[in-house]
Design a protein around this motif. Structure first.
Motif, short mmCIF file in Angstrom:
data_model
loop_
_atom_site.label_atom_id
_atom_site.label_comp_id
_atom_site.label_asym_id
_atom_site.label_seq_id
_atom_site.Cartn_x
_atom_site.Cartn_y
_atom_site.Cartn_z
N TRP A 510 0.83 -1.21 0.00
CA TRP A 510 0.00 0.00 0.00
C TRP A 510 0.86 1.25 0.00
O TRP A 510 1.97 1.26 0.54
CB TRP A 510 -0.91 0.03 1.24
CG TRP A 510 -1.91 -1.10 1.26
CD1 TRP A 510 -1.82 -2.26 1.92
CD2 TRP A 510 -3.16 -1.14 0.55
NE1 TRP A 510 -2.93 -3.05 1.72
CE2 TRP A 510 -3.79 -2.37 0.87
CE3 TRP A 510 -3.81 -0.27 -0.32
CZ2 TRP A 510 -5.01 -2.76 0.34
CZ3 TRP A 510 -5.04 -0.64 -0.83
CH2 TRP A 510 -5.64 -1.88 -0.50
N LYS A 511 0.31 2.28 -0.63
CA LYS A 511 1.00 3.58 -0.65
C LYS A 511 0.06 4.64 -0.12
O LYS A 511 -1.17 4.53 -0.24
CB LYS A 511 1.39 3.96 -2.08
CG LYS A 511 2.31 3.00 -2.78
CD LYS A 511 2.75 3.56 -4.13
CE LYS A 511 1.57 3.96 -5.01
NZ LYS A 511 0.75 2.83 -5.49
N ARG A 512 0.67 5.67 0.44
CA ARG A 512 -0.16 6.78 0.86
C ARG A 512 -1.01 7.27 -0.32
O ARG A 512 -0.51 7.42 -1.44
CB ARG A 512 0.71 7.93 1.38
CG ARG A 512 -0.18 9.01 2.00
CD ARG A 512 0.54 10.29 2.30
NE ARG A 512 1.90 10.12 2.79
CZ ARG A 512 2.57 11.10 3.42
NH1 ARG A 512 1.99 12.24 3.67
NH2 ARG A 512 3.81 10.91 3.80
N GLY A 513 -2.28 7.54 -0.07
CA GLY A 513 -3.18 8.02 -1.14
C GLY A 513 -3.96 6.91 -1.83
O GLY A 513 -4.91 7.17 -2.55
N ASP A 514 -3.56 5.67 -1.58
CA ASP A 514 -4.36 4.57 -2.14
C ASP A 514 -5.79 4.68 -1.59
O ASP A 514 -5.98 4.98 -0.41
CB ASP A 514 -3.79 3.20 -1.75
CG ASP A 514 -2.59 2.82 -2.61
OD1 ASP A 514 -2.36 3.49 -3.65
OD2 ASP A 514 -1.88 1.86 -2.23
N GLU A 515 -6.74 4.40 -2.47
CA GLU A 515 -8.13 4.57 -2.05
C GLU A 515 -8.90 3.29 -2.34
O GLU A 515 -8.95 2.81 -3.47
CB GLU A 515 -8.76 5.75 -2.79
CG GLU A 515 -10.14 6.08 -2.28
CD GLU A 515 -10.73 7.28 -3.04
OE1 GLU A 515 -10.55 8.41 -2.54
OE2 GLU A 515 -11.32 7.08 -4.10
N VAL A 516 -9.48 2.76 -1.30
CA VAL A 516 -10.32 1.56 -1.42
C VAL A 516 -11.77 1.99 -1.23
O VAL A 516 -12.09 2.67 -0.26
CB VAL A 516 -9.96 0.51 -0.34
CG1 VAL A 516 -10.83 -0.73 -0.51
CG2 VAL A 516 -8.48 0.16 -0.41
N VAL A 517 -12.61 1.62 -2.19
CA VAL A 517 -14.04 1.96 -2.06
C VAL A 517 -14.83 0.67 -1.97
O VAL A 517 -14.79 -0.17 -2.88
CB VAL A 517 -14.52 2.80 -3.26
CG1 VAL A 517 -16.04 3.05 -3.13
CG2 VAL A 517 -13.78 4.12 -3.31
N LEU A 518 -15.51 0.51 -0.84
CA LEU A 518 -16.39 -0.65 -0.65
C LEU A 518 -17.82 -0.15 -0.80
O LEU A 518 -18.23 0.77 -0.08
CB LEU A 518 -16.16 -1.24 0.74
CG LEU A 518 -17.09 -2.39 1.16
CD1 LEU A 518 -16.89 -3.61 0.26
CD2 LEU A 518 -16.84 -2.76 2.62
N ASP A 519 -18.54 -0.72 -1.72
CA ASP A 519 -19.95 -0.34 -1.89
C ASP A 519 -20.83 -1.46 -1.35
O ASP A 519 -20.97 -2.51 -1.99
CB ASP A 519 -20.26 -0.06 -3.37
CG ASP A 519 -19.92 1.37 -3.75
OD1 ASP A 519 -20.38 2.29 -3.04
OD2 ASP A 519 -19.18 1.56 -4.73
N LEU A 520 -21.39 -1.21 -0.20
CA LEU A 520 -22.27 -2.19 0.43
C LEU A 520 -23.71 -1.91 -0.03
O LEU A 520 -24.11 -0.75 -0.11
CB LEU A 520 -22.18 -2.08 1.96
CG LEU A 520 -20.80 -2.39 2.54
CD1 LEU A 520 -20.75 -1.97 4.00
CD2 LEU A 520 -20.49 -3.88 2.40
N PRO A 521 -24.45 -2.96 -0.34
CA PRO A 521 -25.81 -2.76 -0.87
C PRO A 521 -26.78 -2.39 0.25
O PRO A 521 -27.60 -3.21 0.66
CB PRO A 521 -26.14 -4.11 -1.49
CG PRO A 521 -25.39 -5.09 -0.66
CD PRO A 521 -24.12 -4.39 -0.24
N VAL A 522 -26.67 -1.16 0.73
CA VAL A 522 -27.60 -0.69 1.76
C VAL A 522 -28.92 -0.35 1.08
O VAL A 522 -29.11 0.74 0.56
CB VAL A 522 -27.01 0.51 2.52
CG1 VAL A 522 -28.07 1.17 3.40
CG2 VAL A 522 -25.81 0.08 3.35
N ARG A 523 -29.79 -1.34 1.03
CA ARG A 523 -31.10 -1.19 0.40
C ARG A 523 -32.11 -1.86 1.31
O ARG A 523 -31.80 -2.88 1.95
CB ARG A 523 -31.14 -1.89 -0.96
CG ARG A 523 -30.41 -1.20 -2.07
CD ARG A 523 -30.71 -1.86 -3.41
NE ARG A 523 -30.18 -3.23 -3.49
CZ ARG A 523 -28.94 -3.52 -3.88
NH1 ARG A 523 -28.10 -2.56 -4.23
NH2 ARG A 523 -28.54 -4.77 -3.95
N ALA A 524 -33.32 -1.31 1.33
CA ALA A 524 -34.35 -1.93 2.14
C ALA A 524 -34.60 -3.36 1.65
O ALA A 524 -34.64 -3.62 0.44
CB ALA A 524 -35.64 -1.12 2.06
#
Lengths: 624, 624
Positions: A510-524
């Protein structure tokens, strides 16, 4: 035996022998905004300060002044025998808050109240104002009901918190003196005995971790092992299960009896198991936990279904209307799940911890922070009778004669940052998704993370690396079991996410500035019950992300009787309502009245019920 | 005020001002065989004699000896504060048994124990061994919890029974002296107060009816009217509903709080209403009764669904697994229904009385008469935990620390003949169908009936006129609400029977030898629950005549898990099993296991469960 040689308090989490994950040092993870931060703010600004007044009004602090000789001892004791513990839990909350942000007012409360506690301690280290003021000859004569070791346990926990959070040794000195007395008094070859209300087990292990004094761990192990051998002969209505003396702890596979007692004991036994490398005991506890979650926990995570004896019901005995679900039991469940998460690394424990926090714990406090539920029902019927003892129906109360729950909520919220993340030799694991900064060491090198998210309202969690060594390490991200279909990108590139209900392990340089995006299905979503739970057969509940929803009467069209309305198939319509209940997403669902006419029901998060008016409410609703 | 001028004891049922039906004089109706006779025999030969031993072992009789000065007073009191009432209820059973059949042994118990009670009475008429031995300065200082008037009430009831059944005035003298003291002490302008446990109200009216002393009726009315005005300030966990002090009695429409307290009070209030012609109060009580039956009673007639506080639940809060259904509450419900039957003549009251007797009352005693259920659950799950406090799961017990239920069953069975029939100016009404002889006066002329039947196993009830005047009179036969399709013949000629759920009124110039045959459709039937009862949604129960059935594990094929089995449409197969459980008809039904495989389940009458072994049991079963 007063071997107080604590290490640097900010790092004062001793190595835990048999755990998989380690807690981060205090202050290493900070919640910086969002859902939990809002609740922590209310806790800090309203709940904890008001509790000081409640403890005064209830006579709880006065007991300490009398025991300390500052007011006449002869004026006696006020409240229940375990009243001291309310002060200790409040002091624990005051301490944790100072680790989040120093405060002159909190420091003053800590200083004056800790001095009072110290003054109330007797010359030989013993401390209990009920005994001192009401039964001076009664030390350790009523272990079943006296709660002396229970109060001692909360003292020890407050002392550890105070020392770790502020380096103040006032309470720690009191606690170790008392713990030394206990270690001299109890145990094989000394006085054989256990307390009717477990808690001391956990507290002694925490004190051992802080001080290194092995006698405390030995005593905790003794208290765990001594149960189930008839040391308590409980009089009156309650049998040995109530006091958790019906079976040796390692023989239990299904929790029974008083829920808070059972869960504090299970937590303490888990501590003992990991500190002593007792894998047989740990395996038994894991099996018992799984049975609890599969068969004895409500959808909210609430446990202890029975009012009578504040007890666990039999497996699948989970009536929503008669649900007891004491707030303290939910908190104790969180403590146990956390310990098993550390011990094993299993994300199921974090899943349950999250479910319980979002639903069964914070339902216990009002949005303004001033009132509390002791009991967290899942259903209030039409025309339910609001007996004054039935706060489940009468609404949250500012305080209780048995005031265990309010300060338990306070210390839980004040220490919540500590549950955000853990580490192990390979990296860092994120368990609770909240705007946060995390600083930790991995393999001796500093790692920094920043989390931004609008969770639980929205499912995107962005983790930015703010500091990293050159060497590879692993970022662990919990994928909740409900999160089927979640997506993950690293620096914009989608990565395979694998199965949910586990922790995704992202190992790289990992390097500074690395960006991990987790998209959780927050749906009813609609959740069907286990068909072995009689009382919700044919029903559904609405969930959204980690939140359980409920239908509260005042959100429904005029004339809708919830008990006589069924939801229909059809779209679940989500609406962001920033002005409602501090900002929530509501969920609407098509429904049918008893007369066949159509209507639409609207659900809000369960934790937010009973903040506008008391009335009918249900989590589960008929879905023919 | 000691105006003891009782009439002939055998006729000692004073005119009841506002009732529609009248009880028959004691001894006028005799159960001569069949279902109830078998249970009365066990009660007489096993249960009541053994209870004498239990009262000795428990120290209950010893308390009386100490209070009487026959043993050292200083040795103190044993048991719960209301222990005296166990002796009084047992004496009441002993008395009623002697009206059924004189017995030297019973006469000796009566004589010696009544003399002991008389000796224990204090000089001014006060009597309570707990106060005398444990709190000598405590008379009427703890009305909330002391049970002094509750014990007094049971004394009065035993005294009335003893006098009516045997003309023995020993207890009646004790009772009137105590009642005079109470009438001097309590009331407007004297001490304002009510007892935390109602009962005295009913007892005072009964004593008034027996003695004609209006001060007793006045005091009963005072105790009824004084409730709901905050005279009790209950400490501790229980709110005012527990003590029935939450509302004025005439404002109650839904019963709440402690079920036995609520029902004894409702019965006493009904007595007061009819004796004082208070139709407003009577109407309120009728409405409350209907709500109870429609929304707060289990299929068995059992009431008081909550373990916590032994209390009524909210309407439709009727979980079968967590059912409390105290045996005493069922008995109190029978007493209330009986009073409303007399007051109004409505057969719905007799229907509910019958349902409760056959199911919720006699489930409380084992087939051998030696063990008792305090709690009558409708479901025991697989692997239910048998806590020692949970006799619902652990099985019937020979006695209880709080031993209210066992002697309550005894006096109920011993006085059951009195519930068979009533009279009014026009004739005689039969309410309970059992082999019996009935002798009564109608318009001053003697009427005699003989009933033969194998009810409840078979539906034919034959009523033969054994004596009749020349003038016409009316024979009333209750047609239970479940008896759709019943048939009636008079001397072999079919007569139109009209609607069920009412009392058929057969008016004619009856002659000796006339024979009326009522054929009730006693056939196994499936009963669906009200869909507002969450916990049995989608289930059915089996009923047959007045009997509710249940599935007990040991009658099912190997490997059947009741919690995971559903019954299917198909024939309900009835089998007479004379060798089983004293002779029962079983009902078998096709079913399906969780894995889809077919099986057959067999049900027995609910009252007979837990007589062979403890294990899983359910009244309601999934029926998808």
């Amino acid at each position: 035996m007063s071997s107080l040689q604590p290490p640097d308090p900010s790092a004062a989490v001793a190595p835990i022998a048999a755990t998989t994950l380690r807690p981060l040092p205090l202050g290493a993870a900070k919640i910086t905004g969002g859902f939990w931060s809002e609740r922590q703010d209310v806790n800090r600004k309203a709940t904890i300060p008001a509790a000081g007044d409640r403890l005064e009004e209830a006579g709880t602090l006065r007991n300490l002044r009398r025991a300390a000789g500052r007011e006449p001892v002869a004026d006696g004791f006020t409240g229940r025998p375990f009243a001291d513990s309310d002060v200790y839990k409040w002091l624990e909350a005051v301490a944790w808050e100072q680790s989040r942000e120093p405060s002159e007012a909190f420091a003053a409360w800590q200083s004056s109240t800790s001095a009072l506690v110290a003054d109330a301690q007797e010359a030989d280290g013993y401390l209990n104002t009920h005994i001192r003021l009401a039964v001076p000859d009664g030390r350790f004569t009523d272990l079943e009901k006296g709660h002396e070791l229970y109060c001692a346990g909360h003292l020890l926990q407050a002392a550890v918190a105070q020392y770790r959070a502020t380096a103040d040794r006032t309470l720690l000195t009191v606690a170790t003196r008392f713990a030394d007395l206990l270690a001299d008094h109890f145990g094989p070859g000394r006085t054989e005995g256990i307390d009717g209300h477990p808690l001391i087990e956990m507290a002694l292990v925490e004190l051992y971790r802080t001080t290194g004094t092995t006698a405390y761990l030995d005593l905790a192990r003794y208290f765990v092992e001594a149960r189930g051998h008839g040391l308590l002969v409980p009089p009156g209505h309650h049998g040995p299960a109530y006091f958790q003396d019906h079976l040796p702890v390692r023989d239990v596979r299904v929790l029974g009896g008083h829920a808070v007692r059972a869960l504090y004991l299970a937590s303490g036994a888990t501590d003992v198991a990991v500190e002593t490398g007792d894998t047989e005991l740990l395996d038994a506890l894991r099996e018992t936990w799984q049975t609890m979650v599969d068969t004895q926990a409500y959808l909210t995570g609430g446990v202890g279904s029975r009012w009578y004896g504040e007890a666990f019901g039999d497996p699948f005995e989970l009536p929503p209307d008669a649900a007891y679900c004491e707030t303290c039991a939910a908190i104790a469940s969180v403590q146990w799940s956390w310990r098993l998460l550390l011990a094993t690394g299993g994300s199921r424990y974090a899943d349950q911890l999250e479910r319980t926090l979002y639903n069964a714990v914070i339902s216990g406090v009002s949005s303004t922070g001033g009132e509390f539920f002791y009991v967290n029902t899942l259903k209030v019927r039409n025309n339910a009778y609001a007996d004054d003892q039935r706060s489940a129906v009468a609404g949250r109360q500012p305080w209780y004669g048995t005031a265990c729950c309010p300060p338990n909520v306070m210390r839980t919220l004040a220490s919540l940052d500590q549950l955000v993340a853990t580490s192990d030799d390979s990296g860092i694991q994120l368990h609770l998704y909240a705007p946060a900064t995390v600083m930790a060491e991995v393999g001796g090198a500093a790692v920094g993370l920043e989390v931004t998210t609008r969770y639980p309202w929205h499912g995107r969690v962005t983790v930015t690396v703010t500091e990293s060594p050159e060497t590879p390490w692993t970022l662990g991200l919990r994928l909740p079991a409900w999160a089927e279909g979640c997506k993950l990108t690293i620096n914009g590139t989608e990565e395979p996410v694998g199965e949910v209900g586990r922790t995704a392990a992202l190992e790289r340089r990992w390097k500074r500035g690395d960006e991990v995006v987790l998209d959780l299905p927050v749906r009813a979503r609609r959740t069907a019950p286990d068909d072995r739970v009689d009382s919700v057969r044919g029903c559904v509940a609405i969930e959204r992300g980690p939140l359980v929803y409920c239908f509260e009467q005042l959100d429904q069209p005029d004339g809708v009787v919830l008990d006589e309305t069924a939801v229909l198939p059809g779209e679940l319509v989500e609406t962001d309502r920033p002005e409602l209940l501090g900002g929530v997403t509501t969920v609407s669902v098509p429904a049918r009245r008893r007369d066949g006419s159509g209507t639409t029901l609207t659900a809000i998060p369960y934790y937010a019920w009973a903040n506008r008016a008391m009335g009918p409410m249900t989590v589960w609703i008929d879905a023919p």
